[in-house]
Design an enzyme around this catalytic site. Structure first.
Site, short mmCIF file in Angstrom:
data_model
loop_
_atom_site.label_atom_id
_atom_site.label_comp_id
_atom_site.label_asym_id
_atom_site.label_seq_id
_atom_site.Cartn_x
_atom_site.Cartn_y
_atom_site.Cartn_z
N CYS A 240 -16.11 -10.36 5.46
CA CYS A 240 -15.52 -9.09 5.08
C CYS A 240 -14.27 -9.31 4.22
O CYS A 240 -13.43 -10.16 4.54
CB CYS A 240 -15.12 -8.30 6.32
SG CYS A 240 -16.49 -8.05 7.49
N CYS B 97 0.84 -1.20 0.00
CA CYS B 97 0.00 0.00 0.00
C CYS B 97 0.88 1.26 0.00
O CYS B 97 1.85 1.33 0.75
CB CYS B 97 -0.93 0.00 1.21
SG CYS B 97 -2.05 1.42 1.25
N ARG C 71 -17.92 -3.47 17.77
CA ARG C 71 -17.07 -4.62 17.44
C ARG C 71 -15.78 -4.61 18.25
O ARG C 71 -15.01 -3.65 18.21
CB ARG C 71 -16.74 -4.62 15.95
CG ARG C 71 -17.96 -4.69 15.08
CD ARG C 71 -17.62 -4.85 13.60
NE ARG C 71 -18.83 -4.85 12.82
CZ ARG C 71 -19.64 -5.91 12.67
NH1 ARG C 71 -19.32 -7.05 13.25
NH2 ARG C 71 -20.74 -5.82 11.95
N CYS D 96 -19.56 0.85 8.42
CA CYS D 96 -18.77 0.27 9.50
C CYS D 96 -17.58 1.21 9.69
O CYS D 96 -16.73 1.33 8.80
CB CYS D 96 -18.30 -1.14 9.12
SG CYS D 96 -17.21 -1.92 10.33
N CYS E 141 0.26 5.05 6.84
CA CYS E 141 -0.38 4.86 8.15
C CYS E 141 0.63 4.24 9.12
O CYS E 141 1.14 3.14 8.87
CB CYS E 141 -1.62 3.97 8.02
SG CYS E 141 -2.79 4.54 6.76
N CYS F 68 0.32 0.51 10.32
CA CYS F 68 -0.04 -0.55 9.38
C CYS F 68 1.17 -1.27 8.78
O CYS F 68 2.04 -0.65 8.16
CB CYS F 68 -0.90 0.02 8.26
SG CYS F 68 -1.53 -1.26 7.14
N CYS G 210 -19.23 -7.52 3.46
CA CYS G 210 -18.60 -6.25 3.82
C CYS G 210 -17.28 -6.13 3.06
O CYS G 210 -16.61 -7.14 2.81
CB CYS G 210 -18.34 -6.21 5.33
SG CYS G 210 -17.47 -4.73 5.91
#
Length: 331
Positions: free
Chosen positions: A101, A57, A265, A193, A61, A64, A133
């Site tokens: 998901c 990616c 969650r 979500c 972040c 991550c 999802c």
């Protein structure tokens, strides 16, 4: 479910901070009471999350392990074949999941053949009578509409942290980009979500500010994940301290009181929690978990499905069926 506690969209920081700082057992009792007004307290929704495209990616972040700029040892994996994904979905349903998901380590959705394949995956999972999802990064209203037409039920796009602290964690996009994607999801008629992560180095007020953004949306997110930082080796936050369990409980309880109809969650970080600690989170209002075959929650360790089912049994809880999960406004 009974609707004794009215939904509010006009919370103040002071009100939410006062809730967060209540004496712990009082806070848990209050949140548990709200939970029982809106939900079946003995049911937990089991969701399975599969990384359909891993690593590489371009975002930065700080938490991550899938960011290409960090040396985390995570193997980059191209988009999985559709049938492989559908096989995972079938197994997830056999293991008691009512939601499946699919996550892709993209900055944003692009209108290309990969997105066409995601559409096919959504159609296939939807045909299995599972809630579908996706979390694919930023997307346009047109792309959200395509996903909706394919049978997508929910789209995940976490705020991560407060607007004020956001630039300390991510520089390659803005907090407003997060809000814009959530708006596009809403316009398409999908459920939202969206939650965040604690343990990033943020203040308690940052945590409250993040919840305030969610709780004061015109419509609360149907699902609110509360994540504890998974300290991935090679990321800038790898040496952050472990999140205190009572901080998790306070966040879950505050989210439950502020957004009573939402599914709250208990997400990343469970692998470092004991069964007793997770029990406190359920008591405080959490009613959903991610589980799987002791694989990974994206790229962080996750408890195995057999362990989770045993834990639920020990706590007197049971998996939520899809019909319950999609009833009314609860999720």
């Amino acid at each position: 479910m009974k609707e004794a506690t009215a939904l509010r969209h006009d919370w103040t920081k002071e009100e939410l901070m006062a809730i967060y700082n209540r004496p712990l057992l009082t806070l848990i009792y209050d949140a548990a009471s709200v939970h029982r007004e809106w939900h079946k307290a003995d049911e937990v929704q089991i969701s399975t999350l599969l990384s359909v495209k891993t690593g590489g990616c371009p975002e930065d972040c700080s938490y991550c392990g899938q960011a290409a700029r960090y040396q985390t040892g995570i193997k980059v994996q191209a988009l999985l074949p559709t049938e492989t994904v559908l096989a995972h979905a079938r197994k997830a349903k056999e293991n008691g999941a009512s939601r499946f998901c699919m996550a892709a380590a993209w900055r944003e959705v692009r209108d290309n053949s990969d997105f066409d394949r995601i559409i096919d995956m959504v159609k296939g999972v939807n045909d299995m009578d599972l809630e579908v999802c996706c979390t694919l990064g930023m997307l346009t209203e047109h792309q959200a509409n395509r996903l909706k037409e394919a049978g997508l039920y929910a789209y995940n796009h976490n705020l991560d942290t407060s607007e004020d602290y956001y630039n300390e964690i991510i520089s390659t996009r803005k907090f407003d980009n997060r809000i814009k994607t959530i708006d596009n999801v809403r316009k398409a008629g999908l459920t939202v979500c969206s939650g965040g992560i604690i343990g990033l180095g943020e203040s308690h007020m940052d945590r409250i500010s993040m919840l305030l953004t969610l709780a004061n949306m015109e419509k609360h997110p149907e699902s609110v994940p509360i994540n504890a930082l998974a300290r991935v080796k090679g990321t800038p936050l790898e040496n952050n301290p472990k999140v205190d369990i009572w901080d998790m409980v306070r966040m879950i309880a505050t989210a439950r009181i502020a957004m009573p109809a939402s599914m709250v969650r208990l997400s990343a970080g469970r692998i470092e929690m004991t069964e007793v600690e997770q029990g406190w989170c359920f008591m405080a209002g959490a009613n959903s978990i991610f589980t799987g075959e002791r694989e990974t929650l994206l790229v962080t360790p996750n408890p195995g499905v057999s362990d989770d089912l045993q834990m639920l049994q020990n706590l007197g809880l049971k998996p939520m069926v899809k019909e319950t999960a999609t009833a009314g406004t609860a999720c």
